[in-house]
Design a protein around this motif. Structure first.
Motif, PDB file in Angstrom:
ATOM      1  N   GLU A 163       1.049  -1.048  -0.355  1.00 18.60           N
ATOM      2  CA  GLU A 163       0.164   0.023  -0.321  1.00 18.60           C
ATOM      3  C   GLU A 163       0.615   1.278  -0.071  1.00 18.60           C
ATOM      4  OE1 GLU A 163      -3.526   0.082   0.318  1.00 18.60           O
ATOM      5  OE2 GLU A 163      -3.649  -2.017   0.339  1.00 18.60           O
ATOM      6  N   ASP A 164       0.123   2.190  -0.360  1.00 17.86           N
ATOM      7  CA  ASP A 164       1.006   3.818  -0.631  1.00 17.86           C
ATOM      8  C   ASP A 164       0.633   4.265   0.917  1.00 17.86           C
ATOM      9  OD1 ASP A 164       2.572   5.801  -1.281  1.00 17.86           O
ATOM     10  OD2 ASP A 164       1.392   6.695  -2.960  1.00 17.86           O
ATOM     11  N   MET A 165       2.154   4.776   2.173  1.00 18.36           N
ATOM     12  CA  MET A 165       1.549   4.665   3.293  1.00 18.36           C
ATOM     13  C   MET A 165       2.320   6.217   3.235  1.00 18.36           C
ATOM     14  SD  MET A 165       0.263   2.230   4.630  1.00 18.36           S
ATOM     15  CE  MET A 165       0.937   1.707   5.797  1.00 18.36           C
ATOM     16  N   ASP A 264       7.141  -1.921   6.008  1.00 18.15           N
ATOM     17  CA  ASP A 264       8.199  -1.334   5.281  1.00 18.15           C
ATOM     18  C   ASP A 264       7.508   0.422   5.514  1.00 18.15           C
ATOM     19  OD1 ASP A 264       9.280  -0.463   2.313  1.00 18.15           O
ATOM     20  OD2 ASP A 264       7.148   0.631   1.933  1.00 18.15           O
ATOM     21  N   HIS A 265       6.706   0.386   6.352  1.00 16.61           N
ATOM     22  CA  HIS A 265       6.887   2.635   6.726  1.00 16.61           C
ATOM     23  C   HIS A 265       7.381   2.500   7.502  1.00 16.61           C
ATOM     24  CE1 HIS A 265       4.986   6.077   7.267  1.00 16.61           C
ATOM     25  NE2 HIS A 265       4.257   6.076   8.483  1.00 16.61           N
ATOM     26  N   VAL A 266       7.264   1.323   8.099  1.00 17.17           N
ATOM     27  CA  VAL A 266       7.612   2.054  10.397  1.00 17.17           C
ATOM     28  C   VAL A 266       9.359   1.679  10.096  1.00 17.17           C
ATOM     29  CG1 VAL A 266       8.022   1.007  12.307  1.00 17.17           C
ATOM     30  CG2 VAL A 266       5.782   1.070  10.895  1.00 17.17           C
ATOM     31  N   ARG A 272      12.688  -0.537  14.779  1.00 13.48           N
ATOM     32  CA  ARG A 272      12.608  -1.719  14.531  1.00 13.48           C
ATOM     33  C   ARG A 272      11.406  -2.244  14.674  1.00 13.48           C
ATOM     34  NH1 ARG A 272      15.682  -4.971  18.785  1.00 13.48           N
ATOM     35  NH2 ARG A 272      14.447  -3.846  20.191  1.00 13.48           N
ATOM     36  N   VAL A 273      11.383  -3.102  13.303  1.00 13.88           N
ATOM     37  CA  VAL A 273       9.367  -4.024  13.632  1.00 13.88           C
ATOM     38  C   VAL A 273       9.955  -5.403  14.026  1.00 13.88           C
ATOM     39  CG1 VAL A 273       8.098  -4.689  12.239  1.00 13.88           C
ATOM     40  CG2 VAL A 273       9.043  -2.329  11.766  1.00 13.88           C
ATOM     41  N   GLN A 293      15.081  -6.750   7.368  1.00 11.57           N
ATOM     42  CA  GLN A 293      14.735  -6.649   8.120  1.00 11.57           C
ATOM     43  C   GLN A 293      12.628  -6.802   7.563  1.00 11.57           C
ATOM     44  OE1 GLN A 293      14.281  -8.912  10.587  1.00 11.57           O
ATOM     45  NE2 GLN A 293      12.093  -7.690  11.909  1.00 11.57           N
ATOM     46  N   LEU A 294      13.192  -6.496   6.362  1.00  9.54           N
ATOM     47  CA  LEU A 294      12.251  -6.050   5.225  1.00  9.54           C
ATOM     48  C   LEU A 294      11.715  -7.559   4.741  1.00  9.54           C
ATOM     49  CD1 LEU A 294       8.927  -4.791   4.524  1.00  9.54           C
ATOM     50  CD2 LEU A 294      10.724  -3.810   2.777  1.00  9.54           C
TER      51      LEU A 294
END
Lengths: 422, 189
Positions: A163-165, A264-266, A272-273, A293-294
């Motif tokens: 999604e475009d964020m 992706d956005h974060v 960190r995700v 990580q992504l």
């Protein structure tokens, strides 16, 4: 290998023979000759066992759902000439051929090659294999076949749509001592002005507040709010009961899409995700930074299929055991049952910052039902029930009720900051 | 060639066969036989239609066997058995089976978006199959007629017991040979 037609043709003369003996009519004997002639004709030119070598190339080995990849298959006959040969590059049902063909029936003389080019468009994310290539030498009269394999399998990874964020403000409220993009309310390197203090040796000259220094006759420096990064843990609900819709269009698939977009956005904001997935197994990805990580999260999400019945208590246990306490927890769930309410309340009570992103199962189901007063009435009743659940959740967490037919950024952009500032 | 033509050809042949059997059924003199044959014909049609509509292989086969058995049954029990019409019927039945296989092989391929080169190669394969099928069909029709001519001319005494036994033995031998040929080939490999 003999086909059922050959067996049938073999049985027919025997039946005619029996009929001739039973009825004492010689015409039946002659009629028995017709299938025999077919059989004899077929056995004059039996299909040879194919000795072929195949090579497959892909334009891309990683594609997104809905985008195309071009496959080129080249088959070379290294054995005897094949009168009629059927070539089939085996595909899973999720990979639809949109141009060209993966299946052909041709003549392939000795030493000649056949090239098939086709484009596939995946309808569902996943880790798929193209192939193997099956080659079958056919008898033109369909009385015998010989099978062989020409080329092995090639892997293609289909990622969910992102999604475009870009204009969404989404990030953790609590920060950790690493540089990032989240304003931390602590003095440090950043862009948001916090105040002034007396100059100390070592302060950068460009940070000196000349107006204040002139007014107060001492040198003052500007200080800024430090920009730090934080932790976000995404919990994806992929249990059986959450798979509302069709195999390709369901709440779990939309959840996967949302999880990847949020990750992706974060990650792009230098946070960190981590990820926890409730499916057949309860698996997780520990929090980390960066592009790698992504890809790690993407590899996990690609394999997510609805299944299992892991309760939220196990998720809470994993969360408390393997993830930092001050992380923002983003629960992505269609909220098909009330256990989510208890889970979110418990997490909030334990001190987690919780946000809920819910792809609406009502909107998904509504699309597949024919319009009518019954559908509208059922929808209204269920919508009231869902609104009740969401309003209860909103007491302890920020909730985004997402209609999956609209872009995810739309409900997220309506909020100034998500989750709400302290 | 359009896929629709490939699919239509076996259906046309099947239609001819069904109409043929119906024609012979309605011309039966015996009313009870007519009633029984009509029921069997209807049953065969039900099997065939359902088999074709829902791609039921077993039903389609049952329908064909019923239709063929009805034709030959009528000629054994109530009607005279002439060689040439019976042979035509049998050859058409075999042609239907072969055309059906051809349609199943080639029609799905033609329905796709093909490059001119691939289309030309597939057309070559189809032409080869059609030529082979036409030759086999012609031979299947002509060989029994030649055999009958030879028998009627007295070249081969077809009406004696030794020749009947010899012919039956030869038939069995050829069938056994054809049945065992693939096994022998595999052993050689």
């Amino acid at each position: 290998m003999r086909t059922p037609l050959a067996s049938g043709l073999s049985a027919a003369p025997l039946l005619f023979l029996l009929a001739a003996l039973a009825t004492r009519r010689w015409e039946f004997i002659l009629l028995g000759l017709a299938p025999l002639v077919f059989l004899a004709f077929g056995s004059l030119f039996p299909p040879e066992r194919p000795r072929v070598v195949g090579e497959r190339t892909l334009s891309r080995d990683r594609v997104q759902v809905g985008s195309d990849a071009e496959v080129t298959l080249t088959i070379r006959n290294e054995g005897p000439s094949l009168d009629l040969v059927e070539v089939l590059d085996v595909l899973t049902p999720e990979l639809a051929v949109v141009q060209g063909t993966n299946h052909a029936v041709v003549s392939l003389p000795e030493g000649e090659s056949l090239s098939l080019t086709y484009r596939v468009r995946p309808s569902l994310k996943g880790d798929y294999k193209i192939g193997p290539t099956r080659v079958r030498a056919l008898d033109p009269l369909a009385l015998g076949v010989e099978d062989a394999l020409a080329a092995g399998s090639t892997r293609i990874v289909v990622a969910p749509v992102m999604e475009d964020m870009r204009r969404v403000q989404l990030g953790p409220r609590r920060t950790r001592p690493w540089f990032g993009h989240v304003t931390s309310r602590q003095i440090g390197a950043g862009l948001e002005f916090w105040g002034i203090r007396e100059y100390v040796p070592g302060d950068e000259v460009r940070r000196i507040n000349w107006k204040a220094s002139a007014r107060l006759d001492r040198i003052f420096s500007n200080v800024y709010e430090g920009e730090r990064s934080g932790d976000v843990v995404i919990i994806l609900d992929a249990r059986w009961e959450s798979a509302v819709g069709t195999p390709t269009v369901n709440a779990v698939e939309y959840g996967v899409r949302a999880a990847l977009s949020v990750a992706d956005h974060v990650l792009a904001s230098k946070n960190r995700v981590g990820l926890i997935v409730q499916r057949d197994v309860l698996d997780w990805v520990p929090p980390a930074f960066g592009r790698k990580q992504l890809y790690r999260i993407l590899d996990h999400l690609v394999h997510v299929r609805a299944g299992g019945e892991w309760p939220y208590t196990f998720v809470a246990w994993v969360l408390s055991r393997y993830f930092p306490r001050d992380a923002l927890v983003v629960l992505i769930s269609p909220l098909t049952d009330r256990t989510a309410l208890d889970a979110v309340t418990n997490l909030a009570a334990l001190g987690y910052d919780v946000a809920v992103l819910s792809p609406s199962p009502l909107q998904i189901e509504r699309r597949f039902l024919p319009p009518g007063p019954e559908r509208d009435l059922a929808y209204r009743l269920l919508a009231v029930e869902r609104e009740n659940l969401v309003s209860q959740l909103r007491r302890v967490a920020q909730v985004v009720d997402w209609d999956p037919s609209t872009p995810l950024a739309l409900p997220l952009r309506r909020m100034k900051a998500w989750p709400r500032p302290a | 060639m359009k896929p629709a033509i490939l699919w239509a050809l076996p259906l046309v042949v099947l239609g001819v066969l069904a109409a043929w059997v119906l024609w012979e059924t309605v011309h039966l003199g015996n009313p009870r036989a007519l009633q029984g044959a009509a029921i069997l014909w209807g049953l065969a049609m039900i099997f065939l239609v359902f088999g074709l509509r829902y791609r039921g292989l077993t039903m389609r086969r049952a329908g064909l066997v019923l239709l063929g058995s009805l034709y030959f049954g009528l000629h054994v029990l109530f009607l005279p058995l002439d060689l040439i019409p019976a042979l035509t019927f049998l050859t058409l039945l075999l042609a239907y089976l072969e055309l059906r296989v051809l349609a199943e092989r080639f029609a799905p391929i033609y329905a796709r978006d093909l490059s001119p080169e691939a289309r030309a190669r597939i057309r070559g394969g189809l032409a080869r199959a059609v030529v082979r099928l036409s030759l086999a069909g012609a031979m299947a029709f002509l060989v029994p007629i030649f055999a009958e001519d030879l028998a009627v001319a007295g070249t081969v005494p077809a009406t004696t017991i030794p020749s009947a036994l010899l012919l039956a033995g030869a038939l069995v031998a050829v069938i056994v040979l054809l049945a065992l040929l693939p096994v022998w080939q595999r052993r050689e490999e």
